[in-house]
Design a protein around this motif. Structure first.
Motif, short mmCIF file in Angstrom:
data_model
loop_
_atom_site.label_atom_id
_atom_site.label_comp_id
_atom_site.label_asym_id
_atom_site.label_seq_id
_atom_site.Cartn_x
_atom_site.Cartn_y
_atom_site.Cartn_z
N GLU A 99 1.12 -1.50 0.33
CA GLU A 99 -0.31 -0.13 0.29
C GLU A 99 1.07 0.98 -0.18
OE1 GLU A 99 -3.93 -2.10 2.62
OE2 GLU A 99 -2.72 -1.15 3.75
N ASP A 100 0.18 1.77 -0.62
CA ASP A 100 1.30 4.19 -0.61
C ASP A 100 0.67 4.40 0.23
OD1 ASP A 100 2.66 3.29 -3.17
OD2 ASP A 100 1.68 3.64 -4.26
N TYR A 101 1.38 5.32 1.28
CA TYR A 101 1.21 6.07 2.32
C TYR A 101 1.40 7.75 1.85
CZ TYR A 101 -1.57 3.12 5.29
OH TYR A 101 -2.11 2.22 5.55
N LEU A 102 1.00 8.09 3.06
CA LEU A 102 1.38 10.70 2.43
C LEU A 102 1.31 9.96 4.12
CD1 LEU A 102 1.54 12.31 1.41
CD2 LEU A 102 -0.75 12.93 2.32
N ILE A 103 2.05 10.06 4.61
CA ILE A 103 2.52 10.47 5.94
C ILE A 103 2.88 12.35 6.38
CG2 ILE A 103 3.93 10.64 8.57
CD1 ILE A 103 2.90 7.92 7.23
N LEU A 104 2.03 12.17 7.00
CA LEU A 104 1.60 14.69 7.27
C LEU A 104 2.16 14.77 8.60
CD1 LEU A 104 -1.72 15.41 5.96
CD2 LEU A 104 0.32 15.75 4.52
N ALA A 105 2.91 15.57 8.83
CA ALA A 105 3.49 15.61 9.68
C ALA A 105 3.42 17.54 10.00
CB ALA A 105 5.15 15.48 9.72
N ALA A 106 3.55 18.20 10.98
CA ALA A 106 3.67 19.40 11.53
C ALA A 106 4.59 19.34 12.53
CB ALA A 106 2.18 19.64 11.87
N THR A 107 5.94 20.80 12.11
CA THR A 107 6.53 20.51 13.99
C THR A 107 6.59 22.47 13.50
OG1 THR A 107 8.87 19.94 13.47
CG2 THR A 107 8.34 20.61 11.24
N SER A 108 7.17 22.52 15.19
CA SER A 108 7.63 23.47 15.28
C SER A 108 9.81 22.78 15.41
CB SER A 108 6.95 23.02 16.71
OG SER A 108 7.92 22.08 17.60
N GLY A 109 9.72 22.65 14.48
CA GLY A 109 11.14 22.72 14.54
C GLY A 109 11.74 20.82 14.86
N ASP A 110 11.32 19.76 15.51
CA ASP A 110 12.57 18.55 15.88
C ASP A 110 11.23 17.31 15.63
OD1 ASP A 110 14.56 19.54 17.53
OD2 ASP A 110 13.43 19.90 19.31
N THR A 111 10.15 17.57 15.96
CA THR A 111 9.38 16.64 15.22
C THR A 111 9.69 15.80 12.49
OG1 THR A 111 7.57 16.56 16.86
CG2 THR A 111 7.91 15.03 14.34
N GLY A 112 9.62 17.28 12.54
CA GLY A 112 9.93 17.19 10.99
C GLY A 112 11.30 16.70 10.79
N PRO A 113 12.48 17.40 11.46
CA PRO A 113 13.38 16.49 10.97
C PRO A 113 14.02 14.78 11.07
CG PRO A 113 13.57 19.15 11.63
CD PRO A 113 12.80 18.41 11.72
N ALA A 114 13.35 14.13 12.21
CA ALA A 114 13.29 13.46 12.43
C ALA A 114 12.08 12.46 11.74
CB ALA A 114 12.90 13.08 14.20
N ALA A 141 0.37 25.73 11.01
CA ALA A 141 0.46 24.85 10.37
C ALA A 141 0.35 23.20 11.60
CB ALA A 141 2.43 24.68 10.96
N GLN A 142 -0.24 22.99 12.37
CA GLN A 142 -0.56 22.33 12.99
C GLN A 142 -1.95 21.79 12.71
OE1 GLN A 142 0.68 19.57 15.48
NE2 GLN A 142 -0.59 20.49 17.23
N ASN A 143 -2.62 23.44 12.50
CA ASN A 143 -4.43 23.05 12.60
C ASN A 143 -4.83 22.76 11.02
OD1 ASN A 143 -5.10 23.96 14.98
ND2 ASN A 143 -5.01 25.91 14.83
N ALA A 144 -3.51 23.38 10.11
CA ALA A 144 -3.97 23.07 8.82
C ALA A 144 -3.35 20.84 8.55
CB ALA A 144 -2.32 23.75 7.51
N LEU A 145 -2.50 20.86 9.48
CA LEU A 145 -3.00 19.72 9.33
C LEU A 145 -3.60 18.86 9.76
CD1 LEU A 145 0.38 17.30 9.86
CD2 LEU A 145 -1.58 17.10 11.14
N LYS A 146 -4.65 19.25 11.13
CA LYS A 146 -5.63 18.38 11.39
C LYS A 146 -6.71 18.35 10.72
CE LYS A 146 -4.72 18.37 16.22
NZ LYS A 146 -3.90 19.36 16.76
N THR A 147 -6.57 19.59 9.94
CA THR A 147 -8.59 19.95 8.68
C THR A 147 -8.12 19.15 7.71
OG1 THR A 147 -7.53 22.26 9.08
CG2 THR A 147 -9.16 22.07 7.73
N LEU A 148 -6.80 18.67 7.13
CA LEU A 148 -6.41 17.81 5.94
C LEU A 148 -6.68 16.46 6.72
CD1 LEU A 148 -3.38 19.15 4.22
CD2 LEU A 148 -5.70 19.23 3.70
N LEU A 149 -6.63 16.05 7.93
CA LEU A 149 -6.63 14.66 8.11
C LEU A 149 -8.27 14.40 7.95
CD1 LEU A 149 -3.96 14.58 11.20
CD2 LEU A 149 -3.93 12.69 8.59
N ALA A 150 -8.62 15.38 8.77
CA ALA A 150 -10.18 15.22 8.90
C ALA A 150 -10.66 15.09 7.69
CB ALA A 150 -11.21 16.52 10.01
#
Ligand SMILES: *Cc1c(COP(=O)(O)O)cnc(C)c1O
Length: 493
Positions: free
Chosen positions: A134-149, A199-208
């Motif tokens: 299966e192909d997956y799209l993983i969405l992430a919003a970051t304040s600086g550490d989650t993104g790079p990791a 950024a986080q709200n934009a992500l939550k809006t897309l997920l839902a």
């Protein structure tokens, strides 16, 4: 097996295996997945752990959770700890005072503790997507550490594409470059005009969003998220708390079975939740002390039983990874203590009234495991400066823990604080702290200045960032994110 924090809506399965919770992290009614049972560890286990490596300990604990991942895949996932600074010990425990120890969790590839979980998690998740074809799209919003990791762990992984949103101007130069210089074709990094909440709200809006999800389905792409609402990350965050105690035992700093404190600089409460689960499993933690900055909503909850978002505004501090008001993983503690019905009630209240309140009995139960305090940036900078003088370098998030050490520790027993990032990710604040000035330094100036003043090395992976080409320079408005994502998925940009 895993169950849901807000009960079941009869549409989703009631009880799911680990792999399902990883691939589909959102449970009924907007809840989260949690283990149905926590395995127990006893003193014999802890004693025998003193003869094991970090990797062996990790495998032993994962086995006790009876997760549906093959042994060979788990072995490959934990082998990623070999890329940390010291392959034999990815999370060293360092003594800095008579009764105070630092659990250094930032020795991975992106220099923040997010690597401890995201490295093995990324391997397991990509294995599952390949196995299921299966192909997956993983969405992430970051304040600086989650993104790079997140980007590091999924770079060049088949069947996975990652879109990472960050607030333009809201991260350090180092954090931004760790993302925007990524060359792998399966990664897309987008700067957003606005702050982390945007950024986080934009992500939550897309997920839902039903239309966004429908379009992905048309393209045969599934959607998942890599933030700490995913239990696949939490499971790896239990282990380093256990390992810290094992290290104390090995160093003869604590007698087997005798308690210790742990202090956690908290944002989304994933790290603290790992400590809570470890305590419930049998690790002799006296109390988990929660450190916050002036965004002190967790301090209020643990001291008064009230979680109140009304009249609260997010404040920007020098510990940006803790600038957060909606701390998602508290929900898992509430579920564990008070059950699904009550958790749903409180989470519904938070959504509708922006507040929930524990009863006096509930508060007493929470306080059996937690205590909490906060500090401001001046305290954190002063702490950085005074430890630097004595030769120990701690980042601005770790520095918030000292307030808990000084004010909340009541017994004369060892105390372990979780160090969540290397100083290099927050160099301007570090340099301000030791210079005792407020000047605006670039990251490069501050890295060089601090490194020279304290004779500490800047790792190669940070130094080279400044000479690499920017691959992802785009900064856009929130409203344009969806178009940008589909252009990426269709290989148009
Ligand atoms: C993510 C992060 C935190 C907060 O951790 P939580 O698990 O979200 O509470 C603290 N410090 C740093 C440096 C981080 O990157």
């Amino acid at each position: 097996m895993f169950t849901e924090t807000r009960g079941n809506d009869t549409l989703k399965p009631k009880s799911v295996p680990f792999s399902y919770a990883l691939l589909n992290p959102s449970a009924s009614f907007g809840g989260l997945y949690v283990p149905e049972n926590l395995p127990k560890i006893d003193l014999d286990f802890l004693e025998s752990a003193t003869k094991k490596s970090y990797k062996e300990l990790t495998i032993d604990i994962l086995k006790r959770f009876a997760i549906d991942i093959e042994d060979s895949i788990i072995a490959q996932a934990v082998a990623l700890y070999d890329h940390f600074d010291d392959a034999s010990n990815p999370a060293p425990l360092v003594q800095i005072k008579e009764d105070l120890y630092v659990n250094e969790l930032y020795h991975g590839p992106t220099r923040a503790f997010k690597d401890m979980a995201l490295q093995p998690f990324g391997h397991i998740l990509s294995h599952l997507t390949q196995k299921n074809k299966e192909d997956y799209l993983i969405l992430a919003a970051t304040s600086g550490d989650t993104g790079p990791a997140t980007l590091d762990t999924f770079a060049d992984k088949e069947n996975i594409r990652v879109v990472c949103l960050y607030p333009d101007g809201g991260t350090s130069d180092v954090q931004r470059l760790q993302m925007t210089t990524q060359k792998s074709k399966n990664l897309k990094i987008i700067g957003i005009h606005g702050n982390f909440d945007d950024a986080q709200n934009a992500l939550k809006t897309l997920l839902a969003s039903p239309s966004f999800n429908a379009k992905l389905t048309q393209e045969n792409i599934k959607l998942s998220a890599a933030n700490s609402v995913n239990f696949g990350r939490i499971i790896f965050q239990i282990i380093y708390h256990i390992h810290a105690y094992v290290a104390l035992l090995k160093q003869h700093k604590v007698e087997l079975g005798k308690p210790f404190y742990t202090i956690v600089p908290s944002g989304n409460f994933g790290n603290a939740l790992g400590a809570y689960y470890a305590k419930k499993m049998g690790l002799p933690i006296e109390k988990i002390l929660i450190a916050s900055n002036i965004n002190n909503i967790l301090t209020d909850l643990i001291n008064t039983g009230i979680y109140d978002l009304r009249n609260r505004k997010l404040l920007l501090t020098t510990s940006p990874a803790m600038d957060i008001l909606i701390s998602s993983n508290v929900e898992r503690v509430l579920y564990d203590k008070f059950g699904a019905k009550r958790t749903k009630e409180m989470m519904d209240n938070l959504k509708n009234e922006k507040i929930y309140q524990l009863s006096p009995d509930e508060l007493a139960s929470l306080r059996e495991d937690f205590d909490a305090i906060y500090c401001d940036d001046t305290f954190a900078k002063g702490t950085i400066a005074s430890f630097a003088k004595e030769g120990y370098v701690m980042d601005p998030h770790t520095a918030t823990c000292l307030s808990a050490y000084e004010n909340l520790k009541q017994k004369n027993i060892p105390c372990v604080l979780c160090s969540t990032a290397e100083w290099t990710k927050f160099a301007p604040t570090m340099f301000n702290a030791i210079q005792n000035d407020m000047k605006k330094y670039s990251d490069k100036e501050a890295l060089e200045g601090f490194s020279k003043a304290l004779h500490v090395k800047i790792p190669e992976c940070i130094n080279t960032l400044f000479s690499q080409p920017i691959v992802h320079g785009k900064v856009i408005d929130k409203k344009d994110i969806e178009v940008e994502i589909f252009n990426f998925l269709k290989n148009k940009s």
